[in-house]
Enzyme design. Structure first.
Site, mmCIF file in Angstrom:
data_model
loop_
_atom_site.group_PDB
_atom_site.id
_atom_site.type_symbol
_atom_site.label_atom_id
_atom_site.label_comp_id
_atom_site.label_asym_id
_atom_site.label_seq_id
_atom_site.Cartn_x
_atom_site.Cartn_y
_atom_site.Cartn_z
ATOM 1 N N GLY A 1 0.836 -1.212 0.000
ATOM 2 C CA GLY A 1 0.000 0.000 0.000
ATOM 3 C C GLY A 1 0.863 1.251 0.000
ATOM 4 O O GLY A 1 1.867 1.315 0.708
ATOM 5 N N ARG B 1 0.831 -5.051 -4.897
ATOM 6 C CA ARG B 1 0.939 -6.214 -4.004
ATOM 7 C C ARG B 1 1.132 -7.408 -4.949
ATOM 8 O O ARG B 1 0.197 -7.792 -5.636
ATOM 9 C CB ARG B 1 -0.324 -6.377 -3.171
ATOM 10 N N ASP C 1 4.550 -4.415 6.025
ATOM 11 C CA ASP C 1 4.670 -5.818 6.374
ATOM 12 C C ASP C 1 4.963 -6.742 5.169
ATOM 13 O O ASP C 1 5.910 -7.528 5.184
ATOM 14 C CB ASP C 1 3.318 -6.162 7.031
ATOM 15 N N THR D 1 4.355 2.648 5.749
ATOM 16 C CA THR D 1 2.962 2.188 5.854
ATOM 17 C C THR D 1 2.212 3.113 6.797
ATOM 18 O O THR D 1 2.777 3.551 7.805
ATOM 19 C CB THR D 1 2.862 0.735 6.385
ATOM 20 N N ASP E 1 -0.009 2.198 8.714
ATOM 21 C CA ASP E 1 -0.494 1.430 9.878
ATOM 22 C C ASP E 1 0.372 1.546 11.136
ATOM 23 O O ASP E 1 -0.099 1.248 12.236
ATOM 24 C CB ASP E 1 -0.619 -0.053 9.514
ATOM 25 N N ASP F 1 2.583 -0.410 12.164
ATOM 26 C CA ASP F 1 2.528 -1.684 12.878
ATOM 27 C C ASP F 1 3.822 -2.497 12.797
ATOM 28 O O ASP F 1 3.802 -3.699 12.956
ATOM 29 C CB ASP F 1 1.360 -2.519 12.332
ATOM 30 N N ARG G 1 -5.735 -2.750 9.361
ATOM 31 C CA ARG G 1 -6.226 -4.117 9.165
ATOM 32 C C ARG G 1 -5.979 -4.976 10.393
ATOM 33 O O ARG G 1 -6.854 -5.680 10.861
ATOM 34 C CB ARG G 1 -5.466 -4.721 7.985
HETATM 35 O O1 F6P Z 1 -1.513 -1.462 5.094
HETATM 36 C C1 F6P Z 1 -2.039 -0.224 4.809
HETATM 37 C C2 F6P Z 1 -3.531 -0.320 4.554
HETATM 38 O O2 F6P Z 1 -4.001 0.954 4.209
HETATM 39 C C3 F6P Z 1 -4.345 -0.913 5.678
HETATM 40 O O3 F6P Z 1 -4.614 -0.011 6.716
HETATM 41 C C4 F6P Z 1 -5.573 -1.349 4.921
HETATM 42 O O4 F6P Z 1 -6.252 -2.367 5.602
HETATM 43 C C5 F6P Z 1 -4.991 -1.862 3.636
HETATM 44 O O5 F6P Z 1 -3.776 -1.170 3.458
HETATM 45 C C6 F6P Z 1 -5.867 -1.682 2.431
HETATM 46 O O6 F6P Z 1 -5.204 -2.213 1.334
HETATM 47 P P1 F6P Z 1 -5.669 -2.040 -0.176
HETATM 48 O O7 F6P Z 1 -5.525 -0.601 -0.548
HETATM 49 O O8 F6P Z 1 -4.767 -2.927 -0.948
HETATM 50 O O9 F6P Z 1 -7.097 -2.471 -0.188
#
Ligand code: F6P
Length: 322
Positions: free
Chosen positions: A11, A72, A103, A126, A128, A130, A172
């Site tokens: 992301g 991804r 991650d 990120t 997050d 995390d 997430r």
């Molecule tokens: O990891 C960053 C994040 O924004 C999370 O908070 C979220 O759950 C996820 O990516 C969403 O991913 P995507 O944009 O691939 O749906």
């Protein structure tokens, strides 16, 4: 080491561009050739590799997203994909890599570290926050400020119309965004994946508030919270307790926008440190910042060891909701 590559993966997060800029210009400063890889691991597999110069990163420090584009990658999860990726990197003479991401990026980096002789380090990018091994990740500060701006606006209606708002924020598997935004936004409650959710508790918070003459309520919910987000909570509150609420899911607005000063500074420091680390022969680590000091954390530790939410902050929400 003469040639290094830089890529963003997973992301996007605000500040990734500032980090790319720092990597490119630091590399050039030390006389290295620097290659950009488009679309992260996916671009490695498809040979989307090009040489960059100092001007390639002009006027991007304030921009959200990533000029290198991100993805991804499913193919990189296969051995065949990784072998192709390494072959392509070698065709360009790349001896070291800087990955910028969260991650998933670190999981991929760990595989490359184990399976190839190309050196690799990563910068935590990120929203997050995390990852273990850094106090903050690149993008987090911008994300919480964006969410906060939205919550402040929602509060206007909550106060004007005596309403209960349930605001869902990203995260997430972690509640860092939710918890910090709840404190800064003066929320009455917060639900995070790390603490067992409890509808009864949410109800009690609202009930107690009403007895104290409180009519405006904002509850912040992390998307990964165990009951499945704000819409589910709204349904339960209505069905179980007859409480009506209004739901706002903030979604991807939290990932976009111009990075805050804090994110730009962190990204610049970590980007520069990652190039220096590669030049020193460092391999297989995430470059972080802990208590204002640059730190190196082995990839595996950064994604397996869980960074803990501050339990005192959870308690603070209850105290300040009085
Ligand atoms: O990891 C960053 C994040 O924004 C999370 O908070 C979220 O759950 C996820 O990516 C969403 O991913 P995507 O944009 O691939 O749906």
């Amino acid at each position: 080491m003469k040639n290094i590559g830089v890529f963003t993966s997973g992301g996007d997060a605000p500040g990734m561009n500032a980090c790319i800029r720092a990597v490119v210009r630091t590399a050039i400063n030390y006389g290295l050739r620097i290659f950009g890889i488009r679309q992260g691991y996916e671009g490695m597999i498809h040979g989307e590799i090009f040489e960059m110069n100092a001007r390639s990163v002009s006027n991007i420090i304030q921009a959200g997203g990533t000029i290198l584009v991100t993805a991804r990658s499913e193919s990189f999860l296969t051995k065949k994909g990784r072998v192709t990726a390494v072959d392509n990197l070698k065709r360009f003479g790349i001896e070291g890599l800087v990955g910028i991401g969260g991650d998933g990026t670190l999981h991929g980096a760990e595989k490359l570290f184990k399976e190839s002789d190309i050196k690799i380090v990563a910068c935590p990018g990120t929203i997050d926050n995390d990852l273990y091994g850094t106090d903050y990740t690149i993008g987090y500060d911008t994300a919480i400020n964006t969410a906060l701006e939205a919550i402040d606006k929602i509060r206007d209606t909550a106060a004007a119309m005596d309403r209960l708002f349930l605001v869902e924020v990203m995260g997430r598997h972690s509640g860092f965004i939710a918890l910090d935004v709840a404190i800064a936004g003066g929320a009455e409650g917060v639900l995070v994946p790390e603490a067992k959710g409890d509808y009864e508790k949410v109800y009690q918070v609202l009930e107690t508030g009403i007895k104290k003459g409180k009519h405006t309520n904002i509850i912040v919910i992390a998307e990964g919270e165990e009951f499945g987000g704000a819409n589910n909570l709204a349904k339960h509150l209505q069905e179980q307790f007859g409480i009506k609420s209004w739901v706002t899911v903030l979604g991807h607005i939290q990932r976009g926008g111009s990075p805050t000063a804090r994110d730009r500074i962190l990204a610049s420091k970590l980007g520069a440190a990652s190039v220096r680390a590669l030049m020193d022969g460092t391999n297989g680590v995430m470059i972080g910042e802990v208590q204002s000091k640059i730190t190196f954390t082995p990839f595996k530790l950064a994604f397996t060891k869980k960074k803990k939410l501050d339990k005192d902050e959870l308690e603070l929400i209850d105290i300040l909701a009085n």
